[in-house]
Design a protein around this motif. Sequence first.
Motif, PDB file in Angstrom:
ATOM      1  N   VAL A 253       0.844  -1.188   0.000  1.00 16.25           N
ATOM      2  CA  VAL A 253       0.000   0.000   0.000  1.00 16.25           C
ATOM      3  C   VAL A 253       0.884   1.244   0.000  1.00 16.25           C
ATOM      4  CG1 VAL A 253      -1.751   1.324   1.233  1.00 16.25           C
ATOM      5  CG2 VAL A 253      -1.874  -1.172   1.223  1.00 16.25           C
ATOM      6  N   VAL A 254       0.639   2.134  -0.941  1.00 12.44           N
ATOM      7  CA  VAL A 254       1.354   3.413  -1.001  1.00 12.44           C
ATOM      8  C   VAL A 254       0.324   4.538  -0.861  1.00 12.44           C
ATOM      9  CG1 VAL A 254       2.769   4.969  -2.402  1.00 12.44           C
ATOM     10  CG2 VAL A 254       3.188   2.487  -2.449  1.00 12.44           C
TER      11      VAL A 254
ATOM     12  N   SER B  74       7.755   2.350  -6.752  1.00 13.18           N
ATOM     13  CA  SER B  74       6.465   2.700  -6.159  1.00 13.18           C
ATOM     14  C   SER B  74       5.931   3.942  -6.865  1.00 13.18           C
ATOM     15  CB  SER B  74       6.599   2.958  -4.652  1.00 13.18           C
ATOM     16  OG  SER B  74       7.456   4.054  -4.410  1.00 13.18           O
ATOM     17  N   PRO B  75       4.616   4.142  -6.867  1.00 13.73           N
ATOM     18  CA  PRO B  75       4.036   5.309  -7.559  1.00 13.73           C
ATOM     19  C   PRO B  75       4.468   6.625  -6.918  1.00 13.73           C
ATOM     20  CG  PRO B  75       2.357   3.663  -7.019  1.00 13.73           C
ATOM     21  CD  PRO B  75       3.585   3.289  -6.266  1.00 13.73           C
TER      22      PRO B  75
ATOM     23  N   THR C 178      -4.818   6.311  -1.971  1.00 14.06           N
ATOM     24  CA  THR C 178      -4.346   5.018  -1.473  1.00 14.06           C
ATOM     25  C   THR C 178      -4.181   4.093  -2.670  1.00 14.06           C
ATOM     26  OG1 THR C 178      -5.512   5.327   0.607  1.00 14.06           O
ATOM     27  CG2 THR C 178      -4.810   3.090   0.071  1.00 14.06           C
ATOM     28  N   CYS C 179      -2.942   3.667  -2.898  1.00 13.52           N
ATOM     29  CA  CYS C 179      -2.612   2.845  -4.075  1.00 13.52           C
ATOM     30  C   CYS C 179      -2.199   1.453  -3.618  1.00 13.52           C
ATOM     31  CB  CYS C 179      -1.467   3.483  -4.865  1.00 13.52           C
ATOM     32  SG  CYS C 179      -1.773   5.183  -5.364  1.00 13.52           S
TER      33      CYS C 179
ATOM     34  N   ARG D 220       3.553  -1.632  -9.368  1.00 14.62           N
ATOM     35  CA  ARG D 220       2.465  -1.326 -10.283  1.00 14.62           C
ATOM     36  C   ARG D 220       1.113  -1.486  -9.590  1.00 14.62           C
ATOM     37  NH1 ARG D 220       4.736  -4.254 -15.823  1.00 14.62           N
ATOM     38  NH2 ARG D 220       6.703  -3.067 -15.892  1.00 14.62           N
ATOM     39  N   LEU D 221       0.146  -0.744 -10.070  1.00 11.48           N
ATOM     40  CA  LEU D 221      -1.158  -0.722  -9.425  1.00 11.48           C
ATOM     41  C   LEU D 221      -1.873  -2.049  -9.587  1.00 11.48           C
ATOM     42  CD1 LEU D 221      -2.509   2.807 -10.493  1.00 11.48           C
ATOM     43  CD2 LEU D 221      -1.531   2.159  -8.285  1.00 11.48           C
ATOM     44  N   ARG D 222      -2.460  -2.517  -8.481  1.00 14.21           N
ATOM     45  CA  ARG D 222      -3.271  -3.725  -8.525  1.00 14.21           C
ATOM     46  C   ARG D 222      -4.738  -3.379  -8.758  1.00 14.21           C
ATOM     47  NH1 ARG D 222      -1.789  -6.057  -2.885  1.00 14.21           N
ATOM     48  NH2 ARG D 222      -3.546  -7.439  -3.363  1.00 14.21           N
TER      49      ARG D 222
END
Length: 529
Positions: free
Chosen positions: A42-43, A103-104, A168-169, A176-178
């Motif tokens: 989680v980012v 990470s983003p 919240t990513c 990469r985004l899930r």
Amino acid sequence: MSGRRVLALYALLVGCFAAVVCRLYWLCSHADYAARAAAQSVVTLALPARRGNFYDCEGHLLTGFGTKWTALCVPGGGNYTRLFSCTDAAGQALLYQKRNAVSPFLLTVDRDVSPLGISCWPVAVRYAAAPLAVQLIGYVDGDGRGAAGLEAAFDAALSGTGEGDTLTCLVNAQGRLRSEPEQTHADSGAVGVQLTLSRPVQRAAEAVAGRMMTTGCIVVLDAANAEVRACVSVPGYDPADPAASLNAADSPMLNRAFQSYAVGSVFKPVLAAAALEAGETGLVYTCPGWCEVDGQVFRCAGGIPHGEVDLAAALEKSCNGYFIRLGQALGAERVRALAERVGFGQAAELTDRFRTAAGILPTAEALTSSGAYANFCFGQGELLATPVQVAGMLNALVTGTWRMPLFLRNTLDEATGEPLETLAHRRAEPVISEQTAQTLRGLLAGVVANGTGREAALPETTAAGKTGTAQTGQFRAGEELKNSWFAGVFPAEQPRYTIVVLQDAQTEPAHSSAAVFAALAEMLENLAR
């Protein structure tokens, strides 16, 4: 190898495998490790917090009327190449720095990049390419907090809690985004601040100052209520990059409208008004180009003789000797009292942290000196005033009522436009009779029609005002620097605007301050149509 050894080795391998399985089971069932694993996937990113804006008297934005975008960059997917041309040099440097990020992260871009398949959110640009009233409004620092001017004075209201939306990513091991990022909304509670400025009038004044002045300021008041419609100081600076101007020549960070200067002959209307109120208008003086007071000689500009002058001619020709003699007839107490009543010696307080200079109004004791009082009568000596004070003074004398020039109205709920808290309270005090104000307007109209203020004349309406050239005692290349003033109103019969123009510390400006007044007044006439 014997069968027993093979069996022992096999047993050892099975035991190790069982130990690993048990260890993995233990790790998966342990709450702390589970929480850490979740956290690594989680980012959370913070979007820019909303900051309240400044508005003009009609509710038009003075800040925040441009748009930029915040884009969500994720590893891979060609974001580096797709976004490189959409951001500035700082953004390009960030892209390069994070080209191998796992990470983003957020990147400021200059356009909506959602057509590229990239999530983005609009963000208000704080300052326009041609910013308004920069010395008055000020600027914010790198953290978005007010650092100067009204930005600093109202930082608590404009910032609120400083909270902004968050993203919240959920990401995989490669960052990469899930799934689509989840946006959590938060309102900082920031409010707007409404000023008395008029955006069109401010724009017009900025344009005239930029075209005709190198250093100086312009103050425009609504004559009916003394609200400040424009406050310009030149040269200006870029509030988006204030560091570039910190050490620049001609002090662009200085708000000249708030500083104190020698005022010179724009003070003479105070004596004229005092004489009209006292009925002391019969003085006729023969000017030889100078006036002697107790052994001291005070000269008119250039030492030019004006001959026989009355009050009207003395204003038109700006005769120092006449006003010295008029001051002697009126007495220092009467003249100083009127000067104090029309605002000299008083700071205009915008907030408890932000105000103009108070200037200097000589004390009654100082004016017992005949020489000091003679200088005072034509605006020299110890007397100092800000352009805001001079505007308030002239506005009081042509309307009959002194009002403190106002810059602030109230805070605003930006969602509804509804006023919240009043920021300034009007004060009004009659200082001269309406008859005196009317007569004085006629006398000052003569200055524009026939006297030193001819360059302030307007093609389609009337104007009234007074010129002033004040000595500073400073020299450049052997020539004394002077403050060139014009304080005027238009139309002369029923003033709509009071305008003060100051060009400070110059030997000979390219355009007279009266000409600057005329250019701006003509633009304001066109705006009114």
